[in-house]
Write a protein that holds these residues in place. Structure first.
Motif, PDB file in Angstrom:
ATOM      1  N   ARG A  76     -46.134  21.420  39.694  1.00 37.96           N
ATOM      2  CA  ARG A  76     -45.223  22.498  40.350  1.00 37.96           C
ATOM      3  C   ARG A  76     -46.419  23.759  40.442  1.00 37.96           C
ATOM      4  O   ARG A  76     -46.175  24.306  41.805  1.00 37.96           O
ATOM      5  CB  ARG A  76     -44.539  23.217  39.003  1.00 37.96           C
ATOM      6  N   LEU A  77     -47.469  23.693  39.811  1.00 37.40           N
ATOM      7  CA  LEU A  77     -48.744  24.733  40.011  1.00 37.40           C
ATOM      8  C   LEU A  77     -49.426  24.232  41.199  1.00 37.40           C
ATOM      9  O   LEU A  77     -49.813  25.014  42.090  1.00 37.40           O
ATOM     10  CB  LEU A  77     -49.543  24.675  38.948  1.00 37.40           C
ATOM     11  N   THR A  78     -49.570  22.851  41.565  1.00 33.13           N
ATOM     12  CA  THR A  78     -50.059  22.695  42.862  1.00 33.13           C
ATOM     13  C   THR A  78     -49.196  22.659  43.879  1.00 33.13           C
ATOM     14  O   THR A  78     -49.850  23.152  45.125  1.00 33.13           O
ATOM     15  CB  THR A  78     -50.502  20.923  42.910  1.00 33.13           C
ATOM     16  N   ASP A  79     -48.106  22.385  43.919  1.00 30.42           N
ATOM     17  CA  ASP A  79     -47.091  23.071  44.916  1.00 30.42           C
ATOM     18  C   ASP A  79     -47.222  24.459  45.122  1.00 30.42           C
ATOM     19  O   ASP A  79     -47.032  24.760  46.323  1.00 30.42           O
ATOM     20  CB  ASP A  79     -45.609  22.409  44.762  1.00 30.42           C
ATOM     21  N   GLY A  80     -47.186  25.217  44.189  1.00 32.29           N
ATOM     22  CA  GLY A  80     -47.505  26.520  44.209  1.00 32.29           C
ATOM     23  C   GLY A  80     -45.930  27.300  43.929  1.00 32.29           C
ATOM     24  O   GLY A  80     -44.660  26.799  44.147  1.00 32.29           O
ATOM     25  N   LEU A  81     -45.986  28.373  43.179  1.00 31.40           N
ATOM     26  CA  LEU A  81     -44.808  29.458  42.810  1.00 31.40           C
ATOM     27  C   LEU A  81     -44.731  30.321  44.061  1.00 31.40           C
ATOM     28  O   LEU A  81     -45.548  30.726  44.574  1.00 31.40           O
ATOM     29  CB  LEU A  81     -45.255  29.812  41.495  1.00 31.40           C
ATOM     30  N   ALA A 186     -55.970  24.907  52.927  1.00 30.38           N
ATOM     31  CA  ALA A 186     -56.149  25.076  54.236  1.00 30.38           C
ATOM     32  C   ALA A 186     -54.483  24.791  54.763  1.00 30.38           C
ATOM     33  O   ALA A 186     -54.209  25.469  55.951  1.00 30.38           O
ATOM     34  CB  ALA A 186     -57.140  24.142  55.108  1.00 30.38           C
ATOM     35  N   GLU A 187     -53.476  24.292  54.242  1.00 27.09           N
ATOM     36  CA  GLU A 187     -52.333  24.183  54.647  1.00 27.09           C
ATOM     37  C   GLU A 187     -51.242  25.103  53.927  1.00 27.09           C
ATOM     38  O   GLU A 187     -50.060  25.274  54.523  1.00 27.09           O
ATOM     39  CB  GLU A 187     -51.921  22.653  54.365  1.00 27.09           C
ATOM     40  N   ARG A 188     -51.742  25.500  52.999  1.00 20.87           N
ATOM     41  CA  ARG A 188     -50.715  26.232  52.161  1.00 20.87           C
ATOM     42  C   ARG A 188     -51.482  27.288  51.431  1.00 20.87           C
ATOM     43  O   ARG A 188     -52.283  26.893  50.480  1.00 20.87           O
ATOM     44  CB  ARG A 188     -49.425  25.701  51.280  1.00 20.87           C
ATOM     45  N   SER A 189     -50.839  28.587  50.956  1.00 20.19           N
ATOM     46  CA  SER A 189     -51.550  29.576  50.210  1.00 20.19           C
ATOM     47  C   SER A 189     -50.691  29.769  48.977  1.00 20.19           C
ATOM     48  O   SER A 189     -50.828  31.021  48.365  1.00 20.19           O
ATOM     49  CB  SER A 189     -51.707  30.780  51.113  1.00 20.19           C
ATOM     50  N   THR A 190     -49.864  28.756  48.694  1.00 14.15           N
ATOM     51  CA  THR A 190     -48.707  29.075  47.416  1.00 14.15           C
ATOM     52  C   THR A 190     -49.319  28.185  46.006  1.00 14.15           C
ATOM     53  O   THR A 190     -48.796  28.530  44.970  1.00 14.15           O
ATOM     54  CB  THR A 190     -47.536  28.522  47.574  1.00 14.15           C
ATOM     55  N   MET A 191     -50.403  27.531  46.162  1.00  9.54           N
ATOM     56  CA  MET A 191     -51.085  26.913  45.045  1.00  9.54           C
ATOM     57  C   MET A 191     -51.472  27.974  43.981  1.00  9.54           C
ATOM     58  O   MET A 191     -51.637  29.131  44.414  1.00  9.54           O
ATOM     59  CB  MET A 191     -52.426  26.249  45.597  1.00  9.54           C
ATOM     60  N   THR A 192     -50.976  27.527  42.849  1.00  2.00           N
ATOM     61  CA  THR A 192     -50.875  28.743  41.899  1.00  2.00           C
ATOM     62  C   THR A 192     -52.204  28.281  40.316  1.00  2.00           C
ATOM     63  O   THR A 192     -52.095  27.272  40.243  1.00  2.00           O
ATOM     64  CB  THR A 192     -49.730  28.842  41.239  1.00  2.00           C
ATOM     65  N   ALA A 193     -52.764  29.236  40.190  1.00  2.00           N
ATOM     66  CA  ALA A 193     -53.431  29.098  38.685  1.00  2.00           C
ATOM     67  C   ALA A 193     -52.570  30.144  37.641  1.00  2.00           C
ATOM     68  O   ALA A 193     -51.738  30.790  38.010  1.00  2.00           O
ATOM     69  CB  ALA A 193     -54.827  29.921  39.078  1.00  2.00           C
ATOM     70  N   ALA A 233     -62.537  30.557  46.402  1.00  4.99           N
ATOM     71  CA  ALA A 233     -63.654  31.409  46.618  1.00  4.99           C
ATOM     72  C   ALA A 233     -64.490  30.743  47.672  1.00  4.99           C
ATOM     73  O   ALA A 233     -65.317  31.556  48.632  1.00  4.99           O
ATOM     74  CB  ALA A 233     -64.623  31.425  45.335  1.00  4.99           C
ATOM     75  N   GLN A 234     -64.816  29.173  47.791  1.00  2.00           N
ATOM     76  CA  GLN A 234     -65.640  28.837  48.719  1.00  2.00           C
ATOM     77  C   GLN A 234     -65.138  28.939  50.080  1.00  2.00           C
ATOM     78  O   GLN A 234     -65.845  28.862  51.129  1.00  2.00           O
ATOM     79  CB  GLN A 234     -65.778  27.339  48.029  1.00  2.00           C
ATOM     80  N   THR A 235     -63.743  28.746  50.379  1.00  2.28           N
ATOM     81  CA  THR A 235     -63.043  28.629  51.571  1.00  2.28           C
ATOM     82  C   THR A 235     -62.679  30.079  51.970  1.00  2.28           C
ATOM     83  O   THR A 235     -62.280  30.292  53.236  1.00  2.28           O
ATOM     84  CB  THR A 235     -61.668  28.009  51.501  1.00  2.28           C
ATOM     85  N   GLY A 236     -62.704  31.235  51.249  1.00  3.18           N
ATOM     86  CA  GLY A 236     -62.179  32.283  51.682  1.00  3.18           C
ATOM     87  C   GLY A 236     -60.666  32.416  51.854  1.00  3.18           C
ATOM     88  O   GLY A 236     -60.227  33.259  52.398  1.00  3.18           O
ATOM     89  N   ARG A 237     -59.937  31.566  51.267  1.00  3.01           N
ATOM     90  CA  ARG A 237     -58.578  31.549  51.354  1.00  3.01           C
ATOM     91  C   ARG A 237     -57.888  32.102  49.863  1.00  3.01           C
ATOM     92  O   ARG A 237     -58.365  32.087  49.027  1.00  3.01           O
ATOM     93  CB  ARG A 237     -57.924  30.086  51.739  1.00  3.01           C
ATOM     94  N   PRO A 238     -56.633  32.559  50.216  1.00  5.38           N
ATOM     95  CA  PRO A 238     -55.802  33.186  49.204  1.00  5.38           C
ATOM     96  C   PRO A 238     -55.323  32.256  48.322  1.00  5.38           C
ATOM     97  O   PRO A 238     -55.027  31.144  48.483  1.00  5.38           O
ATOM     98  CB  PRO A 238     -54.817  34.192  49.728  1.00  5.38           C
ATOM     99  N   LEU A 239     -55.128  32.667  46.924  1.00  2.65           N
ATOM    100  CA  LEU A 239     -54.533  31.568  45.851  1.00  2.65           C
ATOM    101  C   LEU A 239     -53.576  32.543  44.996  1.00  2.65           C
ATOM    102  O   LEU A 239     -53.757  33.696  44.811  1.00  2.65           O
ATOM    103  CB  LEU A 239     -55.697  31.106  44.982  1.00  2.65           C
TER     104      LEU A 239
END
Length: 270
Positions: A76-81, A186-193, A233-239
């Motif tokens: 669920r966290l990999t798909d993103g909340l 690169a495909e989605r910004s919904t991945m969640t920590a 952090a390495q890619t500069g993409r939101p999480l």
């Protein structure tokens, strides 16, 4: 960016939580013992002292040596909340002591910094207000790389700083997993920590440097997502980051903790 904020909830376990915030044994004649985030029976991070006038601190200890992922919610966290998932909140709260928590779902753009290198809060913003450590004549040392994500003005003379702190250093992460998460981001910004968080409010007792200020330090200790955070952090993409902000463990009043959703929804003003 603030995506969602839930109401304060009573969460956690009454007996033997895996993580807890608390006090070390008090030395004879001392007002308080040192303040720690404990992982099991070992201190993982030393935290700001109780007085609120000492400089803000998170310093990695030898107990910060493992992550706290929960396998059955990992997909669920990999798909993103897309909103605060109560089941995920409940599952991670089982690692924590009973208390009041404010759930937040944030979007972060992490920047990895290292102690005493450019961007280090402890060597820059903190030294500007508190000066160097009186004994070492050096900046405070968190003894870990960490991530900076956000900052904003609270009011005149008061600034909010946000940090994401890994339970293990990025060099311990598996490079292949970091690379896989970088591709997915690169495909989605919904991945969640996921993190357990505290708000420490610190202001020096006197004007030490000529730049007196109050610092609100919102610190997220990663429970899950060390590889994802490094990839972002390495890619500069939101999480996305699901935060369980502890009202009880913060060096702040409940009404100050309650301001975090409003402040976190604001414009970045570092």
């Amino acid at each position: 960016m603030l995506i969602s904020a839930g109401p304060v909830q009573s969460l956690g376990t009454e007996s033997e939580p895996r993580l807890r915030f608390g006090e070390d044994a008090k030395p004879d004649g001392a007002w308080r013992g040192r303040r720690f985030l404990w992982l099991g029976d070992k201190p993982a991070y030393e935290l700001s002292f109780w007085c609120g006038t000492c400089a803000f601190l998170f310093e990695r200890m030898e107990g910060a040596n493992e992550t706290c992922s929960i396998a059955d919610v990992e997909h669920r966290l990999t798909d993103g909340l897309h909103d605060i998932d109560q089941d995920v909140v409940t599952r991670f709260s089982e690692l924590l002591p009973r208390g009041d928590y404010l759930p937040l779902l944030l979007s972060v753009e992490p920047r990895l910094v290292r102690p005493s290198q450019p961007g280090d809060y402890f060597a820059e913003e903190q030294v500007a207000v508190w000066g160097m450590n009186n004994f070492w004549d050096l900046p405070e040392n968190p003894r870990t790389p960490y991530y900076r994500t956000f900052g904003t003005r609270v009011d005149d003379g008061t600034h909010l700083f946000e940090f994401v702190v890994p339970m293990v250093p990025p060099s311990w992460n598996e490079a292949a997993r970091v690379a896989a998460h970088a591709e997915a981001l690169a495909e989605r910004s919904t991945m969640t920590a996921v993190a357990v968080s505290i708000l420490d409010i610190c202001a020096p007792a006197a004007n030490i440097t000529g730049e007196y200020a109050t610092h609100w330090a919102l610190t997220h200790f990663l429970l899950d997502g060390n590889h994802k955070m490094q990839a972002a952090a390495q890619t500069g993409r939101p999480l996305r980051l699901l935060s369980l902000l502890s009202v009880d463990a913060s060096l702040a009043l409940p009404n100050q903790v309650a301001r975090i959703p409003e402040l976190r929804a604001g414009r970045f003003l570092a």
